[in-house]
Design an enzyme around this catalytic site. Structure first.
Site, mmCIF file in Angstrom:
data_model
loop_
_atom_site.group_PDB
_atom_site.id
_atom_site.type_symbol
_atom_site.label_atom_id
_atom_site.label_comp_id
_atom_site.label_asym_id
_atom_site.label_seq_id
_atom_site.Cartn_x
_atom_site.Cartn_y
_atom_site.Cartn_z
ATOM 1 N N HIS A 11 -20.447 24.168 -30.289
ATOM 2 C CA HIS A 11 -19.379 24.677 -29.426
ATOM 3 C C HIS A 11 -18.454 25.615 -30.210
ATOM 4 C CE1 HIS A 11 -16.374 24.271 -26.088
ATOM 5 N NE2 HIS A 11 -15.548 24.591 -27.087
ATOM 6 N N GLU A 12 -17.973 25.146 -31.363
ATOM 7 C CA GLU A 12 -17.037 25.947 -32.146
ATOM 8 C C GLU A 12 -17.699 27.185 -32.743
ATOM 9 O OE1 GLU A 12 -13.937 25.506 -32.064
ATOM 10 O OE2 GLU A 12 -13.912 23.541 -31.115
ATOM 11 N N HIS A 71 -17.961 30.080 -30.256
ATOM 12 C CA HIS A 71 -16.728 30.872 -30.197
ATOM 13 C C HIS A 71 -16.676 31.858 -31.362
ATOM 14 C CE1 HIS A 71 -14.988 28.679 -26.923
ATOM 15 N NE2 HIS A 71 -14.766 27.577 -27.595
#
Length: 237
Positions: free
Chosen positions: A87-88, A91
């Site tokens: 997820h991170e 980004h």
């Protein structure tokens, strides 16, 4: 979750930078790698404690936290831990493609609070940190795409974990929790206000926001709900 700050000098963060040659658009640093590893281990251990809570309905004993934590921790490392990293990093990758400096930074206070809450109350509130984004050509459109990358990666990962539901034992549990964690995490992050990714996606493109949330709700209904009512295989614990 990502945090964009504009108009600041971020050259000081380049010390110790590591350039990943096989993926030339990705840059990291020794600091970021350390922060990711610590956060990955902490959030995985917290989720493992939550699994121990779910087994007995009471706070885990000291013996369980050390001697009975192995299998729950393995499940956590490969579900919530991997989901958090992807997820991170989603980004980060999209932000760097727009020319920004982007690196993950953990929040020690939030990590400590997470561990205390899950041990004392059996409540997992996971906000271990965020991708810090500086500079680059980032407007509303780019910011919306950066924010969407995280939840979208969780939806894809959740579908990938679904393939493990045909297995047995600990692989089945990894698949089961992988589906639940990723699709739930995607929906949670699409909340359209505050610091959540959904607010930036909503500000950028409302039809895209509605499409992603609708797809997530459908996946929640057809894939997550059946797993929540399915019997838990006691073998891994």
């Amino acid at each position: 979750m990502d945090k964009v700050q504009k108009g600041q000098d971020f050259s000081i963060y380049r010390k110790g930078a590591v350039h990943i040659r096989s993926m030339r658009s990705i840059h990291t640093s020794n600091t970021e790698i350390i922060h990711i590893i610590i956060s990955w281990l902490a959030i995985s251990y917290a989720f493992a404690i939550l699994l121990l809570w779910s087994r007995s309905g009471t706070r885990p004993s000291s013996d369980e936290l050390f001697n009975g934590i192995f299998n729950p921790l393995v499940i956590s490392l490969f579900t919530v831990g991997i989901s958090f990293i992807i997820h991170e990093m989603s980004h980060k990758i999209v932000a760097q493609r727009f020319g920004s400096w982007a690196e993950f930074r953990m929040s020690p206070i939030m990590l400590l609070l997470m561990l205390v809450l899950v041990y004392q109350l059996g409540i997992l509130f996971a906000a271990p940190g965020a991708v810090m984004i500086y500079g680059g050509n980032v407007g509303r459109r780019e910011n919306g795409r950066i924010s969407l990358a995280g939840p979208l990666s969780n939806l894809i990962l959740g579908m990938a974990f679904f393939l493990l539901l045909s297995e047995q034992g600990i692989l089945y549990e990894i698949g089961r929790y992988g589906v639940i964690v990723n699709i739930t995490l995607a929906l949670f992050n699409m909340i359209p206000f505050g610091i959540f990714d959904g607010r930036k996606v909503w500000d950028w493109n409302k039809p895209v926001y509605i499409l992603v949330v609708t797809a997530t709700l459908l996946l929640l209904y057809f894939f997550v709900a059946p797993q929540l009512v399915a019997p838990i295989d006691k073998m891994p614990f």
